[in-house]
Design a protein around this motif. Structure first.
Motif, PDB file in Angstrom:
ATOM      1  N   LEU A  62     -38.590  20.759   8.774  1.00  0.00           N
ATOM      2  CA  LEU A  62     -38.194  19.329   7.722  1.00  0.00           C
ATOM      3  C   LEU A  62     -38.026  18.080   8.001  1.00  0.00           C
ATOM      4  CD1 LEU A  62     -35.297  20.615   5.401  1.00  0.00           C
ATOM      5  CD2 LEU A  62     -37.573  21.121   4.865  1.00  0.00           C
ATOM      6  N   ALA A  63     -37.752  17.620   8.671  1.00  0.00           N
ATOM      7  CA  ALA A  63     -37.477  16.126   9.527  1.00  0.00           C
ATOM      8  C   ALA A  63     -37.879  16.202  10.494  1.00  0.00           C
ATOM      9  CB  ALA A  63     -36.574  15.289   9.330  1.00  0.00           C
ATOM     10  N   VAL A  87     -43.333  23.024   2.048  1.00  0.00           N
ATOM     11  CA  VAL A  87     -44.731  23.080   2.227  1.00  0.00           C
ATOM     12  C   VAL A  87     -45.104  23.094   3.375  1.00  0.00           C
ATOM     13  CG1 VAL A  87     -44.399  21.012   0.704  1.00  0.00           C
ATOM     14  CG2 VAL A  87     -43.658  20.573   3.204  1.00  0.00           C
ATOM     15  N   ASP A  91     -44.331  18.894   6.766  1.00  0.00           N
ATOM     16  CA  ASP A  91     -44.066  18.168   7.304  1.00  0.00           C
ATOM     17  C   ASP A  91     -43.075  18.060   8.334  1.00  0.00           C
ATOM     18  OD1 ASP A  91     -42.224  20.233   6.456  1.00  0.00           O
ATOM     19  OD2 ASP A  91     -41.155  19.230   5.201  1.00  0.00           O
ATOM     20  N   ALA A  92     -42.962  19.354   8.686  1.00  0.00           N
ATOM     21  CA  ALA A  92     -42.546  19.093  10.484  1.00  0.00           C
ATOM     22  C   ALA A  92     -43.252  19.288  11.314  1.00  0.00           C
ATOM     23  CB  ALA A  92     -41.922  20.768  10.767  1.00  0.00           C
ATOM     24  N   ALA A  95     -44.106  15.007  12.254  1.00  0.00           N
ATOM     25  CA  ALA A  95     -42.470  14.935  12.544  1.00  0.00           C
ATOM     26  C   ALA A  95     -42.898  15.363  14.093  1.00  0.00           C
ATOM     27  CB  ALA A  95     -40.908  15.712  11.966  1.00  0.00           C
TER      28      ALA A  95
END
Length: 276
Positions: A62-63, A87, A91-92, A95
């Motif tokens: 995630l983030a 996804v 996203d990761a 980041a």
């Protein structure tokens, strides 16, 4: 090799458990920590203050801020594993890879923990503290005149001017060396065959890939999808952020910094005193 493995959540056990097993099987000394950068920032701060490892492998989904926060605190190499919690890990991945210049994180493809282990094996065999004497920049000869490749070479030259380390430019990776490979991202066909992929298994060579985008494409969301599709086609690939040849070069210095020869330069870059 003394390796700190740090993940942020038990939900990533499908990545960190086989990662730890492979590291131990290949003779690495593993220190494992599970700390959430968001829920336990004070604990993370205390743990990082007493790190005595040679390298950190950090994973998150995630983030995925954990690898970047660790890299901001330490001068040793940080390898980030994006966990595909959503996804497909897009996203990761961004980041972790899209770090500002001065704070490099070497990113694998989503869930590709084997790439991190492979990098450590190559690093151990190369012994860069004694053999690193030039930045080997790899790019296709016919791409050198493109504006975004010229921009990347200008950024690379700025680091060469400050470090006084030679830069060599070639159209093929150099054997038994660390290579920084600039990969032109074709937004129309991001999975087209590449002129050079990961180094052959068992070879004494490291390849750090830098996705290269034109200034216009860099601003477009669709280009991000093209980048992650390209990353997924390179098994064993290690990547930095889009157009961030500077962080690839800093990561090379970190890998060659066992005796502290580049510590002052790396510290100044981290503090923002050096730009590229």
């Amino acid at each position: 090799m003394k390796t700190l493995v740090m993940f942020g959540s038990k939900s990533d056990a499908n990545i960190y458990e086989p990662l730890k097993s492979r590291l131990l099987n290949e003779g690495h000394e593993v220190d494992f920590r599970m700390i959430s950068v968001h829920r336990s920032p004070e604990l993370l701060e205390r743990e990082l203050a007493k790190v005595d490892a040679q390298v950190v492998i950090a994973g998150a989904g995630l983030a995925a801020h954990l690898p970047g926060v660790i890299a901001a605190k330490l001068l040793i190499p940080v390898i980030g594993i994006p966990c595909a919690a959503a996804v497909g890990g897009l996203d990761a991945y961004f980041a972790i890879s899209q770090m500002p210049f001065g704070i490099p994180v070497l990113a694998t493809a989503p869930d590709a923990y084997g790439s991190a282990v492979d990098l450590l094996s190559r690093w151990g065999r190369l012994d860069l503290q004694y053999t690193f004497d030039s930045f080997n920049i790899v790019m296709e000869r016919h791409k050198r005149g493109l504006p975004h490749f010229q921009m990347l070479l200008t950024r690379a030259q700025a680091i060469v001017d400050r470090t006084k380390i030679e830069m060599k430019i070639s159209d093929r990776p150099v054997e038994n060396a660390l290579n920084i490979c600039l990969v032109d991202i074709n937004e129309q066909d991001p999975e087209a065959p590449m002129p050079y992929g990961p180094a052959a298994r068992g070879s004494d060579e490291i390849r750090i890939f830098v996705p290269a985008l034109s200034e216009q494409a860099y601003r477009e969301a669709y280009a991000g999808v093209a980048v992650i599709r390209r990353v997924a086609t390179v098994p064993g690939g290690i990547w930095t952020g889009i157009n961030n040849v500077g962080n690839a070069m800093l990561a090379a210095l970190q890998l060659a910094n066992a005796q502290g020869a580049h510590a002052a330069f790396l510290t100044n870059a981290k503090k923002g005193y050096i730009h590229a």
